[in-house]
Design a protein around this motif. Sequence first.
Motif, PDB file in Angstrom:
ATOM      1  N   LEU A  43      18.546   0.914 -23.958  1.00  0.00           N
ATOM      2  CA  LEU A  43      17.239   0.550 -24.492  1.00  0.00           C
ATOM      3  C   LEU A  43      17.232   0.882 -25.983  1.00  0.00           C
ATOM      4  N   SER A  44      16.843  -0.087 -26.807  1.00  0.00           N
ATOM      5  CA  SER A  44      16.741   0.152 -28.248  1.00  0.00           C
ATOM      6  C   SER A  44      15.323  -0.144 -28.711  1.00  0.00           C
ATOM      7  N   LEU A  45      14.807   0.744 -29.537  1.00  0.00           N
ATOM      8  CA  LEU A  45      13.467   0.611 -30.113  1.00  0.00           C
ATOM      9  C   LEU A  45      13.602   0.579 -31.628  1.00  0.00           C
ATOM     10  N   TRP A  46      12.940  -0.376 -32.267  1.00  0.00           N
ATOM     11  CA  TRP A  46      12.901  -0.428 -33.727  1.00  0.00           C
ATOM     12  C   TRP A  46      11.558   0.145 -34.158  1.00  0.00           C
ATOM     13  N   LEU A  47      11.601   1.296 -34.820  1.00  0.00           N
ATOM     14  CA  LEU A  47      10.395   2.022 -35.206  1.00  0.00           C
ATOM     15  C   LEU A  47      10.392   2.255 -36.709  1.00  0.00           C
ATOM     16  N   HIS A  48       9.212   2.382 -37.264  1.00  0.00           N
ATOM     17  CA  HIS A  48       9.086   2.841 -38.643  1.00  0.00           C
ATOM     18  C   HIS A  48       7.791   3.624 -38.787  1.00  0.00           C
ATOM     19  N   ARG A  49       7.624   4.218 -39.952  1.00  0.00           N
ATOM     20  CA  ARG A  49       6.439   5.030 -40.199  1.00  0.00           C
ATOM     21  C   ARG A  49       5.621   4.377 -41.305  1.00  0.00           C
ATOM     22  N   PHE A  50       4.351   4.792 -41.391  1.00  0.00           N
ATOM     23  CA  PHE A  50       3.486   4.248 -42.431  1.00  0.00           C
ATOM     24  C   PHE A  50       3.749   4.946 -43.756  1.00  0.00           C
ATOM     25  N   GLN A  51       3.338   6.197 -43.879  1.00  0.00           N
ATOM     26  CA  GLN A  51       3.400   6.868 -45.169  1.00  0.00           C
ATOM     27  C   GLN A  51       4.326   8.084 -45.162  1.00  0.00           C
ATOM     28  N   LYS A  52       4.206   8.902 -44.140  1.00  0.00           N
ATOM     29  CA  LYS A  52       4.944  10.167 -44.098  1.00  0.00           C
ATOM     30  C   LYS A  52       5.882  10.192 -42.891  1.00  0.00           C
ATOM     31  N   PRO A  53       6.987  10.941 -42.965  1.00  0.00           N
ATOM     32  CA  PRO A  53       7.888  11.067 -41.810  1.00  0.00           C
ATOM     33  C   PRO A  53       7.140  11.605 -40.593  1.00  0.00           C
ATOM     34  N   ILE A  54       7.558  11.143 -39.408  1.00  0.00           N
ATOM     35  CA  ILE A  54       6.909  11.549 -38.164  1.00  0.00           C
ATOM     36  C   ILE A  54       7.966  11.996 -37.164  1.00  0.00           C
ATOM     37  N   ASN A  64      12.584  13.935 -20.407  1.00  0.00           N
ATOM     38  CA  ASN A  64      12.479  14.252 -21.825  1.00  0.00           C
ATOM     39  C   ASN A  64      13.771  13.838 -22.516  1.00  0.00           C
ATOM     40  N   MET A  65      13.660  12.914 -23.462  1.00  0.00           N
ATOM     41  CA  MET A  65      14.817  12.414 -24.197  1.00  0.00           C
ATOM     42  C   MET A  65      14.969  13.121 -25.542  1.00  0.00           C
ATOM     43  N   GLY A  66      14.141  14.142 -25.776  1.00  0.00           N
ATOM     44  CA  GLY A  66      14.215  14.873 -27.034  1.00  0.00           C
ATOM     45  C   GLY A  66      13.284  14.293 -28.077  1.00  0.00           C
ATOM     46  N   HIS A  67      13.531  14.672 -29.327  1.00  0.00           N
ATOM     47  CA  HIS A  67      12.702  14.235 -30.451  1.00  0.00           C
ATOM     48  C   HIS A  67      13.525  13.363 -31.394  1.00  0.00           C
ATOM     49  N   ILE A  68      12.844  12.424 -32.018  1.00  0.00           N
ATOM     50  CA  ILE A  68      13.458  11.618 -33.064  1.00  0.00           C
ATOM     51  C   ILE A  68      12.624  11.796 -34.323  1.00  0.00           C
ATOM     52  N   LEU A  69      13.250  11.625 -35.461  1.00  0.00           N
ATOM     53  CA  LEU A  69      12.536  11.669 -36.730  1.00  0.00           C
ATOM     54  C   LEU A  69      12.477  10.252 -37.272  1.00  0.00           C
ATOM     55  N   VAL A  70      11.261   9.725 -37.353  1.00  0.00           N
ATOM     56  CA  VAL A  70      11.052   8.385 -37.893  1.00  0.00           C
ATOM     57  C   VAL A  70      10.704   8.584 -39.368  1.00  0.00           C
ATOM     58  N   ASP A  71      11.674   8.274 -40.229  1.00  0.00           N
ATOM     59  CA  ASP A  71      11.553   8.617 -41.640  1.00  0.00           C
ATOM     60  C   ASP A  71      11.791   7.422 -42.553  1.00  0.00           C
ATOM     61  N   SER A  72      11.586   6.219 -42.020  1.00  0.00           N
ATOM     62  CA  SER A  72      11.804   5.028 -42.835  1.00  0.00           C
ATOM     63  C   SER A  72      10.560   4.148 -42.781  1.00  0.00           C
ATOM     64  N   SER A  73      10.232   3.528 -43.903  1.00  0.00           N
ATOM     65  CA  SER A  73       9.092   2.612 -43.926  1.00  0.00           C
ATOM     66  C   SER A  73       9.519   1.195 -43.535  1.00  0.00           C
ATOM     67  N   GLY A 118       0.518   5.847 -38.509  1.00  0.00           N
ATOM     68  CA  GLY A 118       1.704   6.692 -38.595  1.00  0.00           C
ATOM     69  C   GLY A 118       2.910   5.931 -38.075  1.00  0.00           C
ATOM     70  N   LEU A 119       3.050   5.878 -36.756  1.00  0.00           N
ATOM     71  CA  LEU A 119       4.186   5.250 -36.090  1.00  0.00           C
ATOM     72  C   LEU A 119       3.933   3.761 -35.862  1.00  0.00           C
ATOM     73  N   ALA A 120       4.996   2.958 -35.990  1.00  0.00           N
ATOM     74  CA  ALA A 120       4.904   1.521 -35.710  1.00  0.00           C
ATOM     75  C   ALA A 120       6.150   1.082 -34.951  1.00  0.00           C
ATOM     76  N   ILE A 121       5.996   0.021 -34.157  1.00  0.00           N
ATOM     77  CA  ILE A 121       7.126  -0.556 -33.421  1.00  0.00           C
ATOM     78  C   ILE A 121       7.216  -2.041 -33.752  1.00  0.00           C
ATOM     79  N   THR A 122       8.441  -2.501 -33.993  1.00  0.00           N
ATOM     80  CA  THR A 122       8.626  -3.910 -34.337  1.00  0.00           C
ATOM     81  C   THR A 122       9.446  -4.678 -33.303  1.00  0.00           C
ATOM     82  N   LYS A 123      10.298  -3.955 -32.561  1.00  0.00           N
ATOM     83  CA  LYS A 123      11.154  -4.661 -31.610  1.00  0.00           C
ATOM     84  C   LYS A 123      11.600  -3.721 -30.497  1.00  0.00           C
TER      85      LYS A 123
END
Length: 135
Positions: A43-54, A64-73, A118-123
């Motif tokens: 499974l692949s998720l394409w995520l980005h953030r609005f203004q600040k890393p999340i 629980n799959m752990g944590h990810i850092l979404v740090d790209s706009s 904050g968080l967004a999903i595109t694909k």
Amino acid sequence: DISKYMQKVAFSRGWYGDEPWGRWAEGKNQEITIFAKDSSGILSLWLHRFQKPIEVGIDINDKNMGHILVDSSTPEKFTFNLAGIENGGDIIRIKFRDKGNLVTPKEININQDTRPLGLAITKIVLNNQVIYGKQ
């Protein structure tokens, strides 16, 4: 017959409506339900953030799959191997626990949008098939 629901996606909780590019998360807890003929594989998720890393915690079918850092706009690919995850039959349930850093576009003078973003999903791609978003 579940096959008529093959690889459909429901934004079950915590998402704003579709926009031409994808969706913004609403608040700090989101859920996506995928109805898939095969709930194993990649499974692949394409995520980005609005203004600040999340920092986002991810659960898939309650594992629980752990944590990810979404740090790209711009959309960034995050991939999860579904092997060893409790099989939900024909359902893959993804839960997001968003750590915050929400900002409204109005607060930073981008436009008049007052939604905390904050968080967004595109694909979403399951086993090399796009099931949400553009190719």
